[in-house]
Design a protein around this motif. Structure first.
Motif, short mmCIF file in Angstrom:
data_model
loop_
_atom_site.label_atom_id
_atom_site.label_comp_id
_atom_site.label_asym_id
_atom_site.label_seq_id
_atom_site.Cartn_x
_atom_site.Cartn_y
_atom_site.Cartn_z
N SER A 161 0.79 -1.39 0.02
CA SER A 161 0.02 0.09 0.19
C SER A 161 0.80 1.27 0.03
O SER A 161 0.64 2.28 -0.66
CB SER A 161 -0.91 0.06 1.33
OG SER A 161 -1.67 -1.09 1.16
N GLY A 162 1.98 1.30 0.65
CA GLY A 162 2.94 2.29 0.81
C GLY A 162 3.68 2.55 -0.51
O GLY A 162 3.85 3.57 -0.88
N VAL A 163 3.84 1.44 -1.19
CA VAL A 163 4.70 1.61 -2.62
C VAL A 163 3.57 2.19 -3.60
O VAL A 163 3.75 3.27 -4.35
CB VAL A 163 5.12 0.13 -3.03
CG1 VAL A 163 5.51 0.09 -4.34
CG2 VAL A 163 5.98 -0.56 -2.09
N ALA A 164 2.35 1.62 -3.39
CA ALA A 164 1.21 2.15 -4.39
C ALA A 164 1.04 3.94 -3.99
O ALA A 164 0.89 4.46 -5.04
CB ALA A 164 0.08 1.33 -4.26
N ALA A 165 1.17 4.01 -2.78
CA ALA A 165 1.03 5.60 -2.61
C ALA A 165 2.16 6.36 -3.07
O ALA A 165 1.76 7.41 -3.29
CB ALA A 165 0.97 5.75 -1.06
N LEU A 166 3.32 5.98 -3.16
CA LEU A 166 4.42 6.50 -4.00
C LEU A 166 4.08 6.94 -5.19
O LEU A 166 4.66 8.05 -5.93
CB LEU A 166 5.65 5.54 -3.50
CG LEU A 166 6.57 5.78 -2.53
CD1 LEU A 166 7.65 4.91 -2.78
CD2 LEU A 166 6.91 7.23 -2.04
N PHE A 167 3.33 6.07 -5.90
CA PHE A 167 3.21 6.19 -7.21
C PHE A 167 1.56 6.73 -7.66
O PHE A 167 1.20 6.71 -8.64
CB PHE A 167 3.27 4.96 -7.95
CG PHE A 167 4.78 4.52 -8.27
CD1 PHE A 167 5.42 5.19 -8.91
CD2 PHE A 167 5.45 3.83 -7.08
CE1 PHE A 167 6.91 4.65 -8.93
CE2 PHE A 167 6.51 3.45 -7.32
CZ PHE A 167 7.46 3.83 -8.40
N ARG A 168 1.27 7.40 -6.40
CA ARG A 168 -0.22 7.91 -6.58
C ARG A 168 -0.49 8.98 -7.69
O ARG A 168 -1.53 8.98 -8.44
CB ARG A 168 -0.48 8.64 -5.44
CG ARG A 168 -1.99 9.46 -5.02
CD ARG A 168 -2.24 10.01 -4.02
NE ARG A 168 -2.37 8.93 -2.95
CZ ARG A 168 -1.51 9.05 -1.79
NH1 ARG A 168 -0.46 9.91 -1.35
NH2 ARG A 168 -1.54 8.06 -0.88
N ASN A 169 0.50 9.92 -8.16
CA ASN A 169 0.24 10.83 -9.14
C ASN A 169 1.07 10.08 -10.20
O ASN A 169 1.54 11.24 -10.81
CB ASN A 169 0.71 12.12 -8.74
CG ASN A 169 -0.13 12.63 -7.36
OD1 ASN A 169 -1.34 12.47 -7.54
ND2 ASN A 169 0.46 12.85 -6.57
N ALA A 170 1.43 8.95 -10.52
CA ALA A 170 2.16 8.57 -11.57
C ALA A 170 1.66 7.42 -12.53
O ALA A 170 0.45 6.98 -12.30
CB ALA A 170 3.50 7.96 -11.16
#
Length: 155
Positions: free
Chosen positions: A25-34
């Motif tokens: 979930s934290g990994v996905a959040a890093l790419f939230r705007n990507a």
């Protein structure tokens, strides 16, 4: 090293830290705007799709981690401060050890990333996951069917 370059490098290393701790979930959040380009022609554009892909493909062990260490090296960071944009090319090496797999390199390749600055903070805007150069034994890391040629495409 400029503050912007340090912040961008830290995003690379934060990705490795989150992935290796099993915090998908934290990994996905890093790419939230990507946008993420995967090995095929797929481009993922939203956090939910990215998280779903990682949950389906990354094997998580009872300890809560994938039993990996992502080592990211050789970052070449090019920053356009005025535009609030940056690019980075880096190498990755994935090590893994499990109860049945001795410590070894299971994958190596390159990341080509793009970043944008919003409200004074840098964030990922694009990652190309398709630059998968060397494949080791991924059987303990990824839940992907092996293709006829025996080469698994990394995510």
């Amino acid at each position: 090293m400029s503050y912007s370059a340090l912040e961008i490098a830290n995003l690379l290393y934060r990705y490795a830290e989150l992935m290796d701790s099993g915090d998908l979930s934290g990994v996905a959040a890093l790419f939230r705007n990507a946008k993420l380009k995967s090995a095929g022609s797929d481009v993922l554009r939203d956090e939910v799709s990215m998280l779903d892909q990682w949950r389906r493909h990354v094997r998580i062990y009872p300890c809560g981690t994938p039993r990996t260490k992502h080592v990211i090296t050789n970052p070449i960071i090019e920053i356009d401060e005025a535009a609030g944009r940056a690019r980075c090319r880096s190498y990755y090496t994935v090590l893994q050890a499990t109860d049945t797999l001795p410590l070894q390199v299971v994958a190596a390749g390159r990341y080509h990333d793009e970043f944008e600055q919003t409200d004074g903070r840098w964030h990922f805007s694009y990652r190309d996951y398709s630059l998968f150069d060397l494949q080791g034994d991924l059987s303990q890391h990824l839940n992907l069917p092996a293709p006829a040629g025996g080469r698994v495409e990394a995510i």
